[in-house]
Motif scaffolding. Structure first.
Motif, mmCIF file in Angstrom:
data_model
loop_
_atom_site.group_PDB
_atom_site.id
_atom_site.type_symbol
_atom_site.label_atom_id
_atom_site.label_comp_id
_atom_site.label_asym_id
_atom_site.label_seq_id
_atom_site.Cartn_x
_atom_site.Cartn_y
_atom_site.Cartn_z
ATOM 1 N N THR A 91 -19.892 85.086 -9.853
ATOM 2 C CA THR A 91 -20.727 84.820 -11.025
ATOM 3 C C THR A 91 -19.891 84.239 -12.153
ATOM 4 O O THR A 91 -18.887 84.822 -12.564
ATOM 5 N N ALA A 92 -20.292 83.075 -12.640
ATOM 6 C CA ALA A 92 -19.540 82.374 -13.680
ATOM 7 C C ALA A 92 -20.273 81.086 -14.032
ATOM 8 O O ALA A 92 -21.231 80.704 -13.366
ATOM 9 N N ILE A 93 -19.785 80.438 -15.066
ATOM 10 C CA ILE A 93 -20.189 79.061 -15.342
ATOM 11 C C ILE A 93 -19.215 78.161 -14.586
ATOM 12 O O ILE A 93 -17.995 78.331 -14.707
ATOM 13 N N TYR A 94 -19.756 77.237 -13.833
ATOM 14 C CA TYR A 94 -18.934 76.330 -13.026
ATOM 15 C C TYR A 94 -18.889 74.969 -13.705
ATOM 16 O O TYR A 94 -19.922 74.397 -14.049
ATOM 17 N N TYR A 95 -17.659 74.474 -13.866
ATOM 18 C CA TYR A 95 -17.425 73.211 -14.551
ATOM 19 C C TYR A 95 -16.804 72.188 -13.606
ATOM 20 O O TYR A 95 -15.934 72.509 -12.794
ATOM 21 N N CYS A 96 -17.219 70.961 -13.795
ATOM 22 C CA CYS A 96 -16.625 69.829 -13.092
ATOM 23 C C CYS A 96 -15.668 69.128 -14.045
ATOM 24 O O CYS A 96 -15.930 69.066 -15.261
ATOM 25 N N ALA A 97 -14.556 68.609 -13.521
ATOM 26 C CA ALA A 97 -13.570 67.931 -14.361
ATOM 27 C C ALA A 97 -13.000 66.721 -13.628
ATOM 28 O O ALA A 97 -13.014 66.666 -12.394
ATOM 29 N N SER A 98 -12.471 65.789 -14.417
ATOM 30 C CA SER A 98 -11.974 64.537 -13.842
ATOM 31 C C SER A 98 -10.676 64.104 -14.511
ATOM 32 O O SER A 98 -10.476 64.336 -15.710
ATOM 33 N N GLU A 99 -9.796 63.488 -13.733
ATOM 34 C CA GLU A 99 -8.629 62.808 -14.288
ATOM 35 C C GLU A 99 -8.350 61.576 -13.433
ATOM 36 O O GLU A 99 -8.604 61.587 -12.223
ATOM 37 N N ASN A 100 -7.860 60.488 -14.074
ATOM 38 C CA ASN A 100 -7.714 59.245 -13.310
ATOM 39 C C ASN A 100 -6.352 58.602 -13.468
ATOM 40 O O ASN A 100 -6.224 57.387 -13.649
ATOM 41 N N ARG A 101 -5.302 59.399 -13.392
ATOM 42 C CA ARG A 101 -3.952 58.840 -13.476
ATOM 43 C C ARG A 101 -3.555 58.120 -12.198
ATOM 44 O O ARG A 101 -2.556 57.427 -12.147
ATOM 45 N N ARG A 102 -4.334 58.315 -11.139
ATOM 46 C CA ARG A 102 -4.101 57.628 -9.861
ATOM 47 C C ARG A 102 -2.684 57.838 -9.357
ATOM 48 O O ARG A 102 -2.025 56.903 -8.889
ATOM 49 N N THR A 103 -2.237 59.047 -9.492
ATOM 50 C CA THR A 103 -0.904 59.413 -9.032
ATOM 51 C C THR A 103 -1.022 60.648 -8.160
ATOM 52 O O THR A 103 -1.826 61.529 -8.425
ATOM 53 N N SER A 104 -0.225 60.702 -7.134
ATOM 54 C CA SER A 104 -0.229 61.874 -6.263
ATOM 55 C C SER A 104 0.693 62.941 -6.823
ATOM 56 O O SER A 104 1.856 62.666 -7.120
ATOM 57 N N TYR A 105 0.147 64.127 -6.978
ATOM 58 C CA TYR A 105 0.921 65.243 -7.504
ATOM 59 C C TYR A 105 0.922 66.372 -6.482
ATOM 60 O O TYR A 105 0.193 66.344 -5.494
ATOM 61 N N THR A 106 1.733 67.385 -6.757
ATOM 62 C CA THR A 106 1.682 68.576 -5.922
ATOM 63 C C THR A 106 0.351 69.297 -6.161
ATOM 64 O O THR A 106 -0.318 69.067 -7.173
ATOM 65 N N ASN A 107 -0.015 70.153 -5.231
ATOM 66 C CA ASN A 107 -1.307 70.843 -5.329
ATOM 67 C C ASN A 107 -1.453 71.615 -6.630
ATOM 68 O O ASN A 107 -2.544 71.670 -7.208
ATOM 69 N N SER A 108 -0.378 72.203 -7.098
ATOM 70 C CA SER A 108 -0.467 73.037 -8.295
ATOM 71 C C SER A 108 -0.895 72.245 -9.522
ATOM 72 O O SER A 108 -1.491 72.797 -10.451
ATOM 73 N N TYR A 109 -0.589 70.970 -9.544
ATOM 74 C CA TYR A 109 -0.995 70.130 -10.678
ATOM 75 C C TYR A 109 -2.504 70.182 -10.862
ATOM 76 O O TYR A 109 -3.005 70.270 -11.992
ATOM 77 N N TYR A 110 -3.238 70.111 -9.791
ATOM 78 C CA TYR A 110 -4.695 70.038 -9.857
ATOM 79 C C TYR A 110 -5.331 71.365 -10.242
ATOM 80 O O TYR A 110 -6.540 71.422 -10.504
ATOM 81 N N MET A 111 -4.570 72.423 -10.257
ATOM 82 C CA MET A 111 -5.076 73.750 -10.592
ATOM 83 C C MET A 111 -5.008 74.047 -12.084
ATOM 84 O O MET A 111 -5.457 75.107 -12.522
ATOM 85 N N VAL A 112 -4.446 73.131 -12.857
ATOM 86 C CA VAL A 112 -4.248 73.354 -14.290
ATOM 87 C C VAL A 112 -5.320 72.633 -15.089
ATOM 88 O O VAL A 112 -5.403 71.395 -15.054
ATOM 89 N N PRO A 113 -6.160 73.349 -15.830
ATOM 90 C CA PRO A 113 -7.268 72.707 -16.543
ATOM 91 C C PRO A 113 -6.842 71.606 -17.513
ATOM 92 O O PRO A 113 -7.530 70.587 -17.642
ATOM 93 N N THR A 114 -5.710 71.772 -18.162
ATOM 94 C CA THR A 114 -5.291 70.801 -19.177
ATOM 95 C C THR A 114 -4.861 69.469 -18.579
ATOM 96 O O THR A 114 -4.643 68.502 -19.318
ATOM 97 N N ASN A 115 -4.740 69.375 -17.274
ATOM 98 C CA ASN A 115 -4.404 68.099 -16.638
ATOM 99 C C ASN A 115 -5.625 67.208 -16.444
ATOM 100 O O ASN A 115 -5.474 66.065 -16.026
ATOM 101 N N TYR A 116 -6.792 67.720 -16.764
ATOM 102 C CA TYR A 116 -8.022 66.945 -16.639
ATOM 103 C C TYR A 116 -8.450 66.472 -18.031
ATOM 104 O O TYR A 116 -8.319 67.209 -19.001
ATOM 105 N N ASP A 117 -8.990 65.256 -18.104
ATOM 106 C CA ASP A 117 -9.326 64.721 -19.422
ATOM 107 C C ASP A 117 -10.814 64.688 -19.727
ATOM 108 O O ASP A 117 -11.194 64.482 -20.883
ATOM 109 N N TYR A 118 -11.662 64.858 -18.745
ATOM 110 C CA TYR A 118 -13.098 64.924 -19.007
ATOM 111 C C TYR A 118 -13.712 66.110 -18.269
ATOM 112 O O TYR A 118 -13.326 66.414 -17.134
#
Length: 129
Positions: A91-118
């Motif tokens: 149970t929670a509010i579920y949010y969608c997020a996007s980032e478009n740096r078009r660079t491959s990062y380690t998996n942990s990068y994608y787990m950090v909310p501040t790495n997304y810009d929208y």
């Protein structure tokens, strides 16, 4: 103007399934990494799943592996989150997020909310016991 609009949330019972959608406009998801996060009352925003910008890698939080699945439909410019075997703790509010740096990062990068810009406005998921 980039917009992300989530839908598909609702009230379900333990063990049920839901499929969330995130419709994007102003940005092509083909060239974006897309993530799903959730936030329960009184808790920090938590990573759920992500799809890398190439679409080749799906990343999941450990507690969601095997129950949740992220996917995308390029033609509809939409990302989905299929949630199965739902539990009250989902149970929670579920949010969608996007980032478009078009660079491959380690998996942990994608787990950090501040790495997304929208971010979308969120959709409520409530699982009753």
């Amino acid at each position: 103007q980039v917009q992300l609009v989530e839908s598909g949330g609702g009230l379900v019972q333990t063990g049920d399934s839901l499929k969330l959608s995130c419709a994007a406009s102003g940005r092509n998801i083909r060239s974006s990494a897309m993530g799903w996060f959730r936030q329960a009352p009184g808790k920090e925003r938590e990573f759920v799943a992500a799809l890398t910008w190439s679409g080749g890698t799906s990343i999941y939080a450990d507690s969601m592996k095997g129950r949740f699945a992220i996917s995308r439909d390029i033609a509809k410019n939409t990302v989905y989150l299929q949630m199965n075997s739902l539990k009250p703790e989902d149970t929670a509010i579920y949010y969608c997020a996007s980032e478009n740096r078009r660079t491959s990062y380690t998996n942990s990068y994608y787990m950090v909310p501040t790495n997304y810009d929208y971010w979308g406005q969120g959709t409520q998921v409530t699982v009753s016991s």
